[in-house]
Write an enzyme that holds these catalytic residues in place. Structure first.
Site, PDB file in Angstrom:
ATOM      1  N   GLU A 158       8.336 -43.669  41.222  1.00  0.00           N
ATOM      2  CA  GLU A 158       8.471 -44.259  42.412  1.00  0.00           C
ATOM      3  C   GLU A 158       6.823 -44.162  42.731  1.00  0.00           C
ATOM      4  OE1 GLU A 158       9.696 -42.717  46.872  1.00  0.00           O
ATOM      5  OE2 GLU A 158      10.650 -41.415  44.954  1.00  0.00           O
ATOM      6  N   CYS A 163       6.770 -44.448  51.642  1.00  0.00           N
ATOM      7  CA  CYS A 163       6.588 -46.481  50.613  1.00  0.00           C
ATOM      8  C   CYS A 163       7.759 -47.258  51.522  1.00  0.00           C
ATOM      9  CB  CYS A 163       7.046 -45.346  49.472  1.00  0.00           C
ATOM     10  SG  CYS A 163       9.071 -44.227  49.303  1.00  0.00           S
TER      11      CYS A 163
END
Length: 488
Positions: free
Chosen positions: A262, A296
């Site tokens: 990720e 993110c």
């Protein structure tokens, strides 16, 4: 000193006042607290003063954790799945019981306002509760008086989970803890800057699970390679930058370990012509500047329809002027500092580059910070599409504002990014179906967000692969086994 002067001043990373005897945390290995010979200071980014001491794990500690996890797996895998779920639910109860303490510690080590720290803890609790209620799918292919064939899911084995500094608690609990885990809490760049809260959680949960099911390590740059390169690790789940993710992938490839990455994103939000409202302005603002932009899936490029560009920009700036930037533990503060000196320097370099080329910067916010890593909310007005602040992920309170004319054009520009985390669209849902699924991203939101623990998420392209959270995230920690039984 004016707020603007305070905002522009770079803190000297060498000028740190040492507090008297900050508390030392310990590793958790095999259900026990483990002290180390070396420690690093955990700094409060709002003050740059130590709040505690982070233990630096050695290679011997890694071996001890690996052995403890391996021994635990032999027993833990025999525990019925429902019982494992119950014990995971118990972790949620521990987090709830210590929420105030953990939220304050999180604010002091990460910088986010106390309300946001409570929100992160609430997210971790929700992830525990969700993962503890998900059924493991079992597919029966054939069932008769003489024959049974089915596919079941079993836990992989020892897992290394690497947690970042921006959301160290919630992301740690996204990675399903019902599987046996050798849990590493250290960024490969600087583990000490975000280890305190999860080390404390490790102390709290030592008696909640069988010894060795979860081990909590922290350390310096050596720790990551020791863990990811270990031959006895079955899977690595890494959350962090794309640059470090590539190193992790190379390490995993040596033993063909299972891998979830990720990574970073350069996410875009698109504001259509029918979205000039205060509600959309507020939603778009916080999609970009929650946690000072250190997410993110935060909006890092904002495309505004040309017919409302100036009006929407002015509304956005007016909203930003009322945001209070300061120490997250203080009342009224809604945006904290950057989390560490390295990230502060990166965002400052992007801002300096805009100034040097004569670009238009709009700085906003009510600065109440001191010596911490504080920056004003900064917009870049109509930069070129190839400008560094558009192409690169700033991961801070810096947002480029761009115009577009039609949907096809803006989707092409959104898809030009090397990353593929998220596309958000500030449009009326009934009028946004056309083109909504076209962005090359793993998630697309339309006037909403990822607000439930059951949703899975992840990246594509340079944003990584695999899934976190939800059923898809759970299955990442399992392997399929097909069973065929001929009955006599």
């Amino acid at each position: 000193m004016s707020s603007r002067e305070s905002a522009s001043r770079r803190p000297d990373p060498l000028r740190v006042t040492i507090m008297q005897s900050p508390s030392a945390f310990s590793l958790t290995i095999g259900g026990h607290g483990v002290a180390t010979s070396d420690y690093l200071p955990v700094l409060n980014p709002a003050t740059r003063q130590p709040i505690g001491q982070c233990p630096v794990a050695s290679e011997e500690h890694v071996e001890q954790a690996r052995a403890a996890a391996g021994d635990a797996f032999a027993v833990w895998r025999q525990v019925p799945y429902g019982k494992r779920c119950e014990q995971l639910q118990a972790l949620a109860g521990i987090l709830e019981a210590h929420l105030d303490e953990l939220a304050q510690l999180l604010t002091h080590e990460q910088g986010k306002p106390l309300a946001d720290a409570r929100g992160e803890l609430a997210g971790a609790i929700a992830f525990c509760q969700c993962a503890g209620s998900l059924p493991l799918p079992e597919v029966v292919h054939e069932q008769s008086a003489t024959r049974l064939s089915k596919t079941v899911r079993e836990p992989l084995g020892v897992v290394v989970a690497i947690v970042p500094w921006n959301y160290p608690v919630s992301i740690a609990f996204v990675k399903p803890d019902r599987r046996v885990g050798c849990r590493k809490h250290a960024d490969s760049q600087a583990g000490a800057d975000h280890a305190a809260d999860y080390l404390r959680i490790g102390e709290l949960i030592r008696d909640a699970l069988p010894a060795g099911v979860i081990n909590v390590l922290a350390g310096n740059d050596d720790l990551g390679p020791w863990l990811t390169g270990h031959a006895d690790v079955a899977k690595i789940s890494f959350t962090g930058s794309s640059v470090t993710g590539r190193h992790v992938a190379r390490s995993a490839a040596a033993d063909l370990k299972r891998l979830t990455l990720e990574l970073g994103g350069n996410d875009a939000a698109v504001v259509m012509a029918d979205s000039l409202s205060d509600a959309v302005v507020e939603r778009v603002f916080w999609s970009a500047f929650t946690n000072a932009g250190q997410i993110c899936m935060a909006t890092k490029r904002l495309y505004i329809h040309e017919s409302i560009y100036e009006a929407f920009r002015d509304k956005l700036v007016a909203y930003a002027q009322n945001v209070v930037i300061g120490d997250g533990s203080q009342p009224g503060v809604t945006m904290g500092p950057l989390q560490n000196a390295k990230q502060f320097a990166k965002v400052m370099s992007l801002i300096d580059a805009v100034r040097q080329r004569g670009g238009r910067l709009i700085e906003c916010g009510q600065m109440r910070g001191g010596d911490g890593y504080f920056l004003p909310i900064t917009f870049v007005d109509l930069p070129d599409e190839s400008a560094p602040e558009v192409v690169e992920e700033a991961f801070g309170p810096l947002l480029p504002l761009l115009k577009f004319r039609d949907v096809d054009e803006v989707i092409e520009r959104v898809n030009a990014a090397r990353t593929g985390w998220l596309a958000a669209s500030g449009v009326v849902i009934g009028r946004s179906a056309h083109g909504l699924q076209q962005p090359s991203t793993r998630s697309v939101w339309s006037t909403t967000g990822c607000d439930h623990a059951v949703y899975s998420f992840g990246g594509m392209k340079a944003s990584g692969y695999g899934a976190e959270s939800g059923l898809e995230g759970l299955l990442e920690f399992t392997t399929q086994k097909t069973v065929i039984i001929q009955q006599q």
